[in-house]
Design an enzyme around this catalytic site. Structure first.
Site: not given
Length: 229
Positions: A120, A135, A157
């Site tokens: 990630s 984010d 993701h």
């Protein structure tokens, strides 16, 4: 260089990092000593994050030291066999690494043969910049430039799912926005459960799900496991 860049750390029905353990084992090649960079962790302490990672990797015979706990973190990285960068908030991760002067030492030691493992946010950090993170920018990292170990941008993701009635942008729409202002970029939409390995000069896609590559002015290109970048 040897890299393992994972979209995520957890899959449904599996324990944390369970799906990654065979991949990590394959790339260890005798390496057993790792430094862990926990700075992306915001809602968990860095000690807890390090302990969690160490417990999982103990099954592979890998010892893990949290970089935040050593007296000389630059020296620890310079002597590392494995550099592991955990997921969480990419802005916090980059800020802490930059402030501590760790970016150049990480790049140097990986180019000299250390294995880099990131999931990630840790995968984002390996890219030229962190501009394809998902984010919230909770801190200012004083620039988006990252490690540039992998030459393309990764969006971890990745999904284009849009809940019924939701009026916000899809992930692809947000990627297209970036490509308008930075048309030189190539962006990999890496879905959960997928990964990219770099070994012996080759970057190879792995995982069960379709990955997409985005370029300015072009349709998204679907890629399957085994594709070489």
């Amino acid at each position: 260089m040897e890299l393992l860049l994972l979209s995520n750390s957890t899959l449904p029905g599996k324990a944390w990092l369970e799906h990654a353990l065979p991949l990590i084992a394959e790339q260890l090649q005798g390496r057993r000593s790792a430094v862990f960079i926990p700075f992306a962790g915001v809602t968990q302490t860095w000690d807890d994050y390090t302990a969690k990672t160490a417990a999982v990797l103990a099954s592979l015979g890998v010892s893990v030291t949290g970089i935040h706990s050593v007296v000389d973190p630059v020296a620890a990285i310079e002597n590392a066999e494995i550099v592991i960068v955990g997921g969480g908030n990419t802005f916090q991760l980059l800020k802490q690494c930059r402030e501590r002067g760790l970016l150049a030492p990480i790049t140097d030691v990986v180019k000299r043969g250390a294995l880099y493992i990131g999931w990630s946010a840790g995968a984002n950090l390996a890219c030229p910049t962190i501009r394809t993170t998902n984010d919230m920018p909770i801190v200012d990292p004083q620039g988006f430039d990252a490690l540039n170990l992998f030459p393309l941008q990764i969006n971890p993701h990745f999904t284009n799912a849009l809940p019924e009635g939701h009026k916000g942008e899809t992930r692809e729409q947000r990627i297209r926005e970036l490509l308008v202002v930075a048309p030189e970029l190539t962006i990999i939409g890496l879905p959960e459960g997928n990964w990219i390995t770099v070994s012996k000069g080759h970057a190879t896609l792995g995982g069960p799900n379709t990955t997409y590559v985005f370029k300015a002015g072009e349709e998204a290109v679907p890629l399957e496991a085994g594709h070489r970048f």
